[in-house]
Write a protein that holds these residues in place. Structure first.
Motif, PDB file in Angstrom:
ATOM      1  N   UNK A  21       5.353 -22.134 -24.975  1.00  0.00           N
ATOM      2  CA  UNK A  21       5.083 -20.754 -24.555  1.00  0.00           C
ATOM      3  C   UNK A  21       3.836 -20.211 -25.240  1.00  0.00           C
ATOM      4  N   UNK A  22       3.008 -21.094 -25.796  1.00  0.00           N
ATOM      5  CA  UNK A  22       1.824 -20.633 -26.526  1.00  0.00           C
ATOM      6  C   UNK A  22       0.711 -20.247 -25.548  1.00  0.00           C
ATOM      7  N   UNK A  23      -0.382 -19.753 -26.106  1.00  0.00           N
ATOM      8  CA  UNK A  23      -1.446 -19.142 -25.288  1.00  0.00           C
ATOM      9  C   UNK A  23      -1.963 -20.056 -24.177  1.00  0.00           C
ATOM     10  N   UNK A  24      -2.221 -21.333 -24.513  1.00  0.00           N
ATOM     11  CA  UNK A  24      -2.843 -22.206 -23.518  1.00  0.00           C
ATOM     12  C   UNK A  24      -1.905 -22.411 -22.329  1.00  0.00           C
ATOM     13  N   UNK A  25      -0.606 -22.550 -22.598  1.00  0.00           N
ATOM     14  CA  UNK A  25       0.335 -22.703 -21.487  1.00  0.00           C
ATOM     15  C   UNK A  25       0.541 -21.370 -20.761  1.00  0.00           C
ATOM     16  N   UNK A  26       0.438 -20.269 -21.508  1.00  0.00           N
ATOM     17  CA  UNK A  26       0.487 -18.955 -20.849  1.00  0.00           C
ATOM     18  C   UNK A  26      -0.684 -18.814 -19.882  1.00  0.00           C
ATOM     19  N   UNK A  27      -1.859 -19.268 -20.318  1.00  0.00           N
ATOM     20  CA  UNK A  27      -3.043 -19.182 -19.451  1.00  0.00           C
ATOM     21  C   UNK A  27      -2.857 -20.022 -18.197  1.00  0.00           C
ATOM     22  N   UNK A  28      -1.970 -21.007 -18.260  1.00  0.00           N
ATOM     23  CA  UNK A  28      -1.719 -21.856 -17.103  1.00  0.00           C
ATOM     24  C   UNK A  28      -0.425 -21.480 -16.391  1.00  0.00           C
TER      25      UNK A  28
ATOM     26  N   UNK B  59       8.708 -23.393 -27.714  1.00  0.00           N
ATOM     27  CA  UNK B  59       8.028 -24.156 -28.751  1.00  0.00           C
ATOM     28  C   UNK B  59       6.580 -23.698 -28.725  1.00  0.00           C
ATOM     29  N   UNK B  60       5.974 -23.602 -29.923  1.00  0.00           N
ATOM     30  CA  UNK B  60       4.597 -23.159 -29.943  1.00  0.00           C
ATOM     31  C   UNK B  60       3.691 -24.344 -30.142  1.00  0.00           C
ATOM     32  N   UNK B  61       3.441 -24.956 -29.020  1.00  0.00           N
ATOM     33  CA  UNK B  61       2.414 -25.945 -28.816  1.00  0.00           C
ATOM     34  C   UNK B  61       2.869 -27.386 -28.996  1.00  0.00           C
TER      35      UNK B  61
ATOM     36  N   UNK C 249       0.640 -29.624 -27.932  1.00  0.00           N
ATOM     37  CA  UNK C 249      -0.652 -30.319 -27.982  1.00  0.00           C
ATOM     38  C   UNK C 249      -1.079 -30.903 -26.644  1.00  0.00           C
TER      39      UNK C 249
ATOM     40  N   UNK D 106      -2.479 -28.955 -24.251  1.00  0.00           N
ATOM     41  CA  UNK D 106      -2.975 -27.638 -23.861  1.00  0.00           C
ATOM     42  C   UNK D 106      -3.907 -27.637 -22.661  1.00  0.00           C
ATOM     43  N   UNK D 107      -4.441 -28.801 -22.297  1.00  0.00           N
ATOM     44  CA  UNK D 107      -5.324 -28.850 -21.146  1.00  0.00           C
ATOM     45  C   UNK D 107      -4.543 -29.233 -19.887  1.00  0.00           C
TER      46      UNK D 107
END
Lengths: 129, 515
Positions: free
Chosen positions: A66-73, A95-97, A99, A101-102
């Motif tokens: 649920x971290x930023x990169x997955x939020x952005x996606x 979970x926060x990341x 790894x 993230x892309x």
């Protein structure tokens, strides 16, 4: 197995968590005695880290990043569907990341990782957990 | 003669179906080599046959790919792909080219030559070369590595440690994971050189539990390399899901088997670190850059790259809503416009880029107007932003920056170690203030009205006053927190507030609420 290790508490807690799916009061007492610590000291460590649980949860666990990169996606939009798919049968954890993230949104079940999830594939991951 | 197919066994490739794809190729009669990832994540799982790439591969296209067809997936020679050809790979020189756990592949590509030379030239010369290279800590703080090594080497103590910080918890970063999964011996060699330089005989790698593949591979690599680095000895320790343990003093407490609470500095870990002994704590990427630097002429080559005081290369991680995400290692000085718009190809959703967060959850949100900012520690600091661990997370125009600011506080509250008040309480209060602003609440709440609360404001607060409250809180957290978690949470919050104020007051704008 952990005798002679420097600062052995964390590896011990990981081993107990892996074996019993929790680190409960009895385990804390036994560990405290073996390491010559107070139970409060051991409990302080157990309760500090997200990975250790006080009681076992018989349900399978699916961790969703649920971290930023997955939020952005777009992971947040998938959550209502994920919760519906999980119901009472599956435990969903944030979970926060992971790894990945892309290639989010990403999820982890045991040691298996899943990436590029959409509503349908995430529901499948949860149903098969 | 059967065809040799190379497919990555990196966690991301596996999460995108690399294992199933490899099995399909084996069933079709190919021999499959599992190699590290090239870092072109949008193409994973990438199939490589004689240097030509196809991606993303799926089991139903196996026959076509083996016949040399599948033109829609074919990217031609991988090494000449613009994404790869445009990079300057030093730390990731082996990415895509070797089998991660093959000690022969490692030796055949120049592995261990840095360690051999380090043994010949001795500690003083090693530290001089690391200093001369201009290498700075890649974990985020950017502290000169040579200075830190010198401090540990000079610190009195019979027992010293080298600790590798592999607790890569920042969202949008995966370079540590890729390095450990793809080229674990390079990290081990870097640690062995560091140990030689500072006089340590024992090392730890503190690796986060969220990386199961990296744990497995590094464990195997440590066993394979044990004889080569002896008498130095490295133990792998697995974290337990605490983000704050990426902070070096908190990490040391965790290694000692304590709560991962931050320690006040001084004493510096270099003087009094693990178990009170002088300890060198470096990030994975810092240590992995060392074998190259210590090889013949490596330091000069490294120092020749980059800009200003940011020397050498940075493995930049392109993540989030980006079309061409992955690992991009290049010399410092590259702009965000090049990274996001040219190399990254804009957003994956095809919509406009709204914001980019650089440096993980504690990094500032950067507006497209600032995209000419060069990738450089000092330039970012001057713009109230951080490079951090080099993660670049792209958001498209559907992102709600007020919500992202609230999330920054929520994350800080969830992950705060609880030792210092600005972080422990400030994060919770910060999230509450943003929620109040966004709900359009202006009247004081029941707690503020309670008779015991002598110092609270009893009258309604305008939007402007609530924003001032938020800014005050950020100042207290920035100046008063013990470590970067509380101290840097204001970066995402204040940058979001500065560039996208309209995302904060979504409802109930009153005439007095003009920003």
């Amino acid at each position: 197995m952990h005798a002679g290790r420097e600062g052995p508490l964390l590896p011990i807690l990981h081993a107990v968590q892996a074996e019993f799916a929790c680190v409960d009061e009895a385990a804390e007492k036994a560990i405290a005695k073996a390491l010559n610590l107070t139970r409060a000291e051991v409990h302080g460590v157990v309760s500090f880290y997200h990975d250790f649980r006080a009681e076992p949860d018989p349900r399978p666990t699916v961790q969703i990043c649920r971290a930023e990169a997955c939020q952005a996606r777009g992971v947040e939009a998938l959550m209502p569907g994920a919760e519906a798919a999980a119901g009472d049968r599956v435990r969903l954890e944030a979970v926060y990341c992971l790894g990945l993230c892309s290639a989010g949104p990403a999820a982890r079940v045991g040691d298996t990782l899943h990436a590029r999830l959409d509503a349908e594939t995430l529901a499948t991951v949860i149903e098969q957990a | 003669m059967s065809i040799t197919v190379r497919i990555s066994d990196d966690a991301l490739a596996r999460a995108c179906g690399a294992d199933e794809l490899a099995t399909a190729f084996e069933r079709a009669g190919a021999s499959v080599e599992r190699v590290s990832s090239w870092g072109m994540h949008w193409l994973e799982p990438l199939v490589e046959i004689d240097g030509i790439g196809w991606g993303p591969g799926t089991p139903d296209r196996v026959a076509e790919i083996m016949a040399g067809g599948a033109e829609d997936l074919c990217i031609g020679p991988i090494a000449q792909h613009p994404f790869i050809a445009g990079q300057q790979r030093l730390t990731f020189a082996r990415a895509g080219r070797t089998r991660p756990l093959s000690i022969d592949d490692y030796a055949a590509t120049g592995g261990w030559s840095g360690l051999e030379r380090a043994r010949r030239i001795g500690p003083q010369a090693i530290i001089e070369e690391v200093t001369q290279s201009g290498l700075r800590g890649r974990g985020g703080a950017g502290f000169p590595a040579g200075t830190k090594w010198r401090t540990v080497a000079d610190a009195p103590g019979a027992r010293k440690y080298v600790v590798c910080n592999a607790d890569e918890g920042d969202s949008g970063t995966f370079a540590d994971r890729m390095l450990i999964e793809g080229d674990p011996f390079q990290l081990i060699e870097g640690m062995a050189i560091a140990a030689l330089a500072v006089g340590a005989d024992r090392g730890f790698v503190y690796l986060r539990s969220e990386y199961p593949d990296a744990i497995r591979k590094l464990g195997a690599a440590l066993e394979l390399a044990a004889q080569l680095i002896a008498p130095f000895d490295i133990e792998l320790r697995v974290g337990a899901g605490a983000y704050v343990c990426g902070e070096e003093t908190s990490l040391l407490n965790s290694l000692e088997g304590k709560r991962g609470e931050v320690r006040a500095k001084p004493p510096l870990p270099a003087i009094e670190g693990l178990f009170g002994c002088p300890t060198l704590v470096n990030n994975v990427l810092t240590l992995a850059a060392v074998p190259h630097i210590v090889s013949e002429g490596g330091a000069e080559l490294y120092a020749a790259l980059g800009t200003g005081r940011s020397r050498g290369t940075m493995p930049i991680q392109l993540a989030g809503n980006i079309r061409h995400g992955g690992l991009y290692e290049t010399a410092f000085g590259i702009t965000l416009r090049e990274l996001v718009c040219d190399i990254g190809g804009g957003t994956a959703s095809g919509q406009a880029v709204k914001a980019v967060q650089v440096g993980g959850p504690l990094g500032a949100y950067i507006h497209p107007d600032q995209f000419d900012l060069p990738f450089d520690y000092e330039a970012y600091a001057g713009a109230d932003a951080l490079i951090g661990h080099g993660g670049v997370v792209v958001f498209d125009d559907t992102a709600d920056m007020g919500e992202m600011a609230r999330f920054a506080f929520e994350f800080c509250a969830a992950e705060s170690c609880g030792k210092c008040t600005p972080c422990r309480i400030g994060a919770v209060r910060g999230a509450e203030v943003i929620e109040r602003i966004r709900r359009g609440e202006r009247a004081p709440g029941p707690i503020e009205l309670a008779p015991q609360m002598h110092n609270t404001v009893k009258t309604a607060r305008g939007l402007r006053e609530q924003i001032a409250l938020l800014e005050d809180l950020c100042e207290v957290m920035r100046d008063g927190s013990l470590c970067a978690l509380g101290g840097f949470t204001p970066y995402p919050v204040l940058s979001a507030l500065k560039h996208w104020p309209q995302d904060f007051a979504i409802r109930a704008l009153e005439p007095s609420d003009e920003l």
